[in-house]
Write a protein that holds these residues in place. Sequence first.
Motif, PDB file in Angstrom:
ATOM      1  N   ILE A  14      18.346   0.897   0.804  1.00  0.00           N
ATOM      2  CA  ILE A  14      18.927  -0.442   0.910  1.00  0.00           C
ATOM      3  C   ILE A  14      19.789  -0.751  -0.315  1.00  0.00           C
ATOM      4  O   ILE A  14      19.577  -0.219  -1.403  1.00  0.00           O
ATOM      5  CB  ILE A  14      17.821  -1.498   1.093  1.00  0.00           C
ATOM      6  N   CYS A  16      14.283   4.196   8.813  1.00  0.00           N
ATOM      7  CA  CYS A  16      13.397   3.160   8.271  1.00  0.00           C
ATOM      8  C   CYS A  16      14.069   1.798   8.232  1.00  0.00           C
ATOM      9  O   CYS A  16      13.391   0.764   8.298  1.00  0.00           O
ATOM     10  CB  CYS A  16      12.933   3.547   6.868  1.00  0.00           C
ATOM     11  N   LEU A  17      15.391   1.773   8.086  1.00  0.00           N
ATOM     12  CA  LEU A  17      16.128   0.522   8.017  1.00  0.00           C
ATOM     13  C   LEU A  17      16.933   0.310   9.290  1.00  0.00           C
ATOM     14  O   LEU A  17      17.438   1.279   9.875  1.00  0.00           O
ATOM     15  CB  LEU A  17      17.087   0.521   6.824  1.00  0.00           C
ATOM     16  N   THR A  41      14.456   3.576  -0.507  1.00  0.00           N
ATOM     17  CA  THR A  41      14.533   3.036   0.850  1.00  0.00           C
ATOM     18  C   THR A  41      15.923   3.212   1.468  1.00  0.00           C
ATOM     19  O   THR A  41      16.058   3.295   2.678  1.00  0.00           O
ATOM     20  CB  THR A  41      14.210   1.530   0.854  1.00  0.00           C
ATOM     21  N   GLN A  76      21.388  -0.521   6.547  1.00  0.00           N
ATOM     22  CA  GLN A  76      21.409   0.834   6.015  1.00  0.00           C
ATOM     23  C   GLN A  76      22.560   1.007   5.033  1.00  0.00           C
ATOM     24  O   GLN A  76      23.720   0.816   5.374  1.00  0.00           O
ATOM     25  CB  GLN A  76      21.550   1.849   7.158  1.00  0.00           C
ATOM     26  N   ASP A 135      12.385  -3.888   2.826  1.00  0.00           N
ATOM     27  CA  ASP A 135      13.375  -3.628   3.876  1.00  0.00           C
ATOM     28  C   ASP A 135      14.385  -4.764   4.014  1.00  0.00           C
ATOM     29  O   ASP A 135      15.019  -4.930   5.056  1.00  0.00           O
ATOM     30  CB  ASP A 135      12.678  -3.386   5.221  1.00  0.00           C
ATOM     31  N   THR A 151       8.215   6.346   0.601  1.00  0.00           N
ATOM     32  CA  THR A 151       7.698   5.285   1.460  1.00  0.00           C
ATOM     33  C   THR A 151       6.209   5.498   1.718  1.00  0.00           C
ATOM     34  O   THR A 151       5.698   6.621   1.591  1.00  0.00           O
ATOM     35  CB  THR A 151       8.451   5.267   2.804  1.00  0.00           C
TER      36      THR A 151
END
Length: 375
Positions: free
Chosen positions: A150, A296-297, A148, A302, A118, A339
């Motif tokens: 990212i 999630c971020l 993710t 993001q 992350d 994830t």
Amino acid sequence: MLLLIPGPVMTHPDVRAAADRDIAPWDQAVREEIGDLLTRLRIMAGGVVDVHVAMPLPGSGHFIIEAAVRTFVPPEKDQGQGAGGGILIPASGQYAQRMMRLARAAARRVVELPVALDQPLDPAAVDAALAADPTITHLGMIYSETSTGIIHDPRAVGAVVHRHGRRMILDAVSAFGALPIDVAAHPEIDAMVFTANKCLESLPGFSLCVSPIARLLERRGHADSWSFDLADLYQNGLENGPGAARFTPPIQPMAALHTALDRLDAEGGPTVRLRRYQDNMAALYDGMVALGLQPCLPRALQGPIIMNVLAPQSDAWDLKLFVEALKRRGVLISNFRNTEAPSMRIGAIGAIGRTDIEQAVTAIGQTLDELGFRS
């Protein structure tokens, strides 16, 4: 159906129409069209004429990644002959893990660099890993890690690789066409690889790379494969023309990419496209939060390509069930997660805009209500 997946993405009707014809790939006029297409891509990547070359390979992004690893990273069997070898791969997510698997299957030594999933890749960690193992020849890096969402910075990391005198394979599969890249400013890059069916908003069927010509001339015959030898692919272009294929190419998707690039130019280029994707992602992020879901971020990290959203906390949660129910409302998202915790992946790229995202957010909220996951 509104596709909100990381690829293949929604395409414009003109792009699909360009593939709706029979084409003879060996025709000289078609070869010239492919040559023009590859020149356009080399220029878009910042490649310099007679220094860099863009080349196509049938297959998905995994095919071009394997070809890059096989072509440029020395195999383990050569290490005892003083050739060195090994590729350092930061474990930034599932697509980094896939690069590792491809490299190991090709008998290339993999050095895994543990990193936070992350957080952006820390150049200092790469610096320390390269300093600790002088036998490593390459870094394999994912630019946009779609497991993710990212984004990692190839400029900062590439500068470290260059300072150590090592080489880089940059996976820009879900980045090229929107996120910035200038291969001329990255002398450490052996291969910048990408596909047509993500930020270029075209059809799947082939993958591409931009590489320095001098490195290709050095590495011919080192891939332990004919199909995946990028140096042999370049040599074929020298002998038969830049648009000549070694084997039957996916010619209809190639024709579609010409039209997709015309649309990219008309939009204003990658910088303008990136702004549209960022606007899409902002609307998606706000929409998910408004529905009571947790990305999630954090917002500051993001990326603009794809979002991972934690699933509602319920023992009854079933991603496939949710995806099928959402499809009945005309929206399709990924039906698998990358994830550890239950989550869902929602894309923000393709021939879509904010209105499409807002439509999708409404449909997601209605589906959550239908299935009893939102009070």
